[in-house]
Design an enzyme around this catalytic site. Structure first.
Site, short mmCIF file in Angstrom:
data_model
loop_
_atom_site.label_atom_id
_atom_site.label_comp_id
_atom_site.label_asym_id
_atom_site.label_seq_id
_atom_site.Cartn_x
_atom_site.Cartn_y
_atom_site.Cartn_z
N LYS A 22 0.83 -1.21 0.00
CA LYS A 22 0.00 0.00 0.00
C LYS A 22 0.86 1.26 0.00
O LYS A 22 0.65 2.17 -0.79
CB LYS A 22 -0.91 0.01 1.24
N ASN A 23 1.86 1.29 0.90
CA ASN A 23 2.62 2.53 1.06
C ASN A 23 3.62 2.79 -0.06
O ASN A 23 4.24 3.86 -0.11
CB ASN A 23 3.30 2.55 2.44
N CYS A 118 -4.87 13.31 12.72
CA CYS A 118 -5.08 11.90 12.42
C CYS A 118 -5.14 11.18 13.75
O CYS A 118 -4.57 11.66 14.73
CB CYS A 118 -3.90 11.45 11.58
N ARG A 123 0.71 14.75 12.82
CA ARG A 123 1.20 14.54 11.46
C ARG A 123 1.20 15.80 10.60
O ARG A 123 0.52 15.86 9.57
CB ARG A 123 0.44 13.39 10.80
N ASP A 306 4.64 0.70 11.85
CA ASP A 306 3.46 0.04 11.28
C ASP A 306 3.32 -1.42 11.70
O ASP A 306 2.34 -2.07 11.36
CB ASP A 306 3.49 0.13 9.74
N ARG A 398 -8.80 -0.27 4.35
CA ARG A 398 -7.94 0.75 3.75
C ARG A 398 -6.58 0.16 3.38
O ARG A 398 -5.92 0.66 2.47
CB ARG A 398 -7.71 1.91 4.73
N1 EPU Z 1 6.43 14.72 10.53
C1 EPU Z 1 6.49 16.06 10.84
N2 EPU Z 1 6.46 16.94 9.81
C2 EPU Z 1 6.38 16.54 8.50
C3 EPU Z 1 6.33 15.17 8.20
C4 EPU Z 1 6.36 14.26 9.24
O1 EPU Z 1 6.56 16.44 11.99
O2 EPU Z 1 6.36 17.40 7.61
C5 EPU Z 1 6.47 13.73 11.64
C6 EPU Z 1 5.16 12.93 11.73
O3 EPU Z 1 4.18 13.64 12.45
C7 EPU Z 1 5.62 11.66 12.39
C8 EPU Z 1 7.04 11.47 11.84
O4 EPU Z 1 7.45 12.75 11.36
O5 EPU Z 1 5.67 11.86 13.78
C9 EPU Z 1 7.15 10.45 10.73
O6 EPU Z 1 6.23 10.76 9.69
P1 EPU Z 1 6.47 10.34 8.17
O7 EPU Z 1 6.39 11.58 7.36
O8 EPU Z 1 7.68 9.50 8.05
O9 EPU Z 1 5.19 9.45 7.90
P2 EPU Z 1 4.17 9.55 6.69
O10 EPU Z 1 4.90 9.72 5.42
O11 EPU Z 1 3.08 10.48 7.02
C10 EPU Z 1 4.28 6.98 6.17
C11 EPU Z 1 3.31 5.86 6.07
C12 EPU Z 1 2.78 5.51 7.45
C13 EPU Z 1 3.96 5.11 8.32
C14 EPU Z 1 5.00 6.26 8.36
C15 EPU Z 1 6.26 5.93 9.14
C16 EPU Z 1 2.36 6.14 3.88
C17 EPU Z 1 1.19 6.48 3.05
N3 EPU Z 1 2.21 6.23 5.19
O12 EPU Z 1 3.56 8.07 6.72
O13 EPU Z 1 1.93 4.40 7.28
O14 EPU Z 1 3.53 4.84 9.63
O15 EPU Z 1 5.37 6.60 7.01
O16 EPU Z 1 6.87 4.81 8.61
O17 EPU Z 1 3.41 5.78 3.37
C18 EPU Z 1 0.18 2.91 7.84
O18 EPU Z 1 0.40 2.31 6.76
O19 EPU Z 1 -0.57 2.44 8.72
C19 EPU Z 1 0.82 4.19 8.08
C20 EPU Z 1 0.40 5.06 9.01
#
Ligand code: EPU
Length: 419
Positions: A22-23, A118, A123, A306, A398
């Site tokens: 998915k990701n 969320c 996030r 995850d 999802r």
């Molecule tokens: N963060 C910030 N500012 C930003 C971006 C991130 O503070 O601009 C913080 C977030 O709040 C969090 C941390 O940095 O505390 C990590 O966030 P990251 O950006 O790495 O996560 P994401 O890209 O929003 C993806 C996956 C998530 C997975 C995380 C971490 C997708 C669509 N989602 O989210 O997947 O948990 O990376 O590996 O790729 C899931 O599949 O259940 C899921 C939540």
């Protein structure tokens, strides 16, 4: 609303094929925005989040069409596309914000709704915005929307404050159409980043270093459509393996590279399971009751957030205690009170959960709160004595393709019922 009914206590046994990740699929489909001809993708999982991604792309004027085989999709972004992703779509799925980088790179402007909070954490997307500014975009926030504008993005050196998966993906896509070289530092190293880079390279992008902390991109004037097959879902695989551990069974998961799940496999071994790694499959064989095991979530190659909830479900039945620390998201313990309804002995202390393993869990009605929490409740239910019903399973839909059918094939007594 559907719910899942499980009669637990059956040791899972057999072999199961994982779906496309998915990701990976979400950013990869979104990257088709950058192309001037149709993109072909294989192994796209049939999930609610993919349908939402298609709705976002359709809104932008990109046509989507099923391919000739199952899980294939063709996306055509060759016609003029719109530059707006509205709140109604973005609020359904946060990953929609990944259109921001590709849109401003291709069209010189983008208007994308801020996703809002969320269940698992605030996030924010500040890392995405700061990095886009570094590439020359003018960013303004108004009425809940981000506006990004720039005649043409300009390559630059960008150092991320934290190796954010989404920010790395967004900026990597944007930099592919920027003028000149972009050097991204402190990047996320997750396998999904490399998969996106592979897909972008199939479009003609010049990217090096993906999978390491420094990624170099030579911007191109234009890109063609992609031809790419999505990697297997390491988190889906880990979920089935955690279910095998919790039910003291033996399960093989096929269709993924074991190195993508190494941190979790090592913890399964510490917990007493026998793990067999093959080039494209992993087998977990439980050795009776598992042992309590401490771990903390970290960016890749550390233990993935995850998989935290699913591993915790297995540790609820381990012999001994575990301390499970969450370092990525500030509120990712929503499964804890629900697992306690199954009899688990859990205490939350700040960003850690102290687990005292019990010799059995007992079935109960529980409620899913987010995707991975739902998966952990299914694992709890599979291991618990008697009947468990998991409601609000739209969270599960999802991110897991045909989950109950796959579990059934492993011997689970599980069915989907209408509420
Ligand atoms: N963060 C910030 N500012 C930003 C971006 C991130 O503070 O601009 C913080 C977030 O709040 C969090 C941390 O940095 O505390 C990590 O966030 P990251 O950006 O790495 O996560 P994401 O890209 O929003 C993806 C996956 C998530 C997975 C995380 C971490 C997708 C669509 N989602 O989210 O997947 O948990 O990376 O590996 O790729 C899931 O599949 O259940 C899921 C939540």
């Amino acid at each position: 609303m559907d719910k899942i009914k499980i009669i637990g206590g059956v040791a899972l046994k057999g072999s199961v094929e994982v779906s496309g990740a998915k990701n990976s699929a979400l950013p990869v489909l979104i990257s088709s925005i950058l192309g001037n001809s149709p993109s072909y993708f294989k192994k796209v999982p049939d999930l609610q989040d993919i349908k939402t991604t298609e709705a976002v792309l359709n809104h932008l004027g990109i046509t989507t069409q099923a391919g000739s085989l199952e899980n294939e999709i063709i996306l055509d972004s060759s016609k003029t596309i719109s530059f707006e992703a509205p709140y109604d779509l973005v609020r359904k799925m946060r990953a929609s914000v990944l259109v921001l980088g590709p849109l401003v790179a291709k069209l010189g402007k983008a208007k994308v709704s801020l996703p809002g909070g969320c269940a698992i954490g605030a996030r924010p997307i500040n890392f995405h915005l700061t990095a886009l500014e570094k590439l020359g975009a003018k960013i303004t926030l108004e009425n809940g929307y981000v506006f990004a504008e720039c005649k043409r993005l300009q390559g630059n050196r960008v150092t991320f404050e934290f190796p954010s998966v989404g920010a790395t993906e967004n900026i990597m896509m944007a930099a592919c159409l920027a003028k000149g070289e972009t050097i991204l530092e402190n990047c996320a190293k997750e396998p999904e980043i490399k998969d996106l880079a592979d897909s972008l390279r199939s479009m003609g992008a010049e990217i090096e270093g993906d999978g390491t902390e420094t990624i170099r991109i030579q911007g191109k004037d234009q890109l063609a459509g992609a031809k790419h097959s999505i990697i297997g879902d390491r988190i889906e695989a880990g979920t089935f393996l955690a279910a095998a551990l919790a039910t003291q069974g033996k399960v093989e998961v096929k269709g993924l590279d074991p190195i993508h799940l190494e941190a979790v496999l090592t913890k399964f071994e510490t917990a007493g399971a026998k793990i067999t790694r093959a080039p494209k499959s992993i087998t977990l064989e439980a050795n009776g009751r598992s042992w309590g095991t401490d771990f903390q979530t970290l960016p890749f190659p550390g233990f993935p957030t995850d998989m935290q909830a699913q591993f915790m479900a297995a540790m609820c039945l381990a012999d001994g205690s575990s301390v499970i620390t969450e370092t990525i998201f500030e509120n990712r313990f929503l499964h804890v009170p629900e697992l306690m309804r199954l009899g688990a002995d859990l205490v939350i202390r700040s960003n850690a959960v102290h687990v005292r393993g019990k010799s059995e869990l007992i079935g109960a009605p529980v409620m899913a709160t987010d995707l991975r929490a739902s998966a952990s409740l299914v694992i709890g239910g599979l291991a618990a004595r008697g009947e468990t019903t998991v409601s609000r399973i739209y969270h599960l839909d999802r991110g897991y393709e045909k989950m109950e059918m796959k579990l059934k094939s492993l011997g689970a007594q599980i069915e989907r019922v209408k509420e």
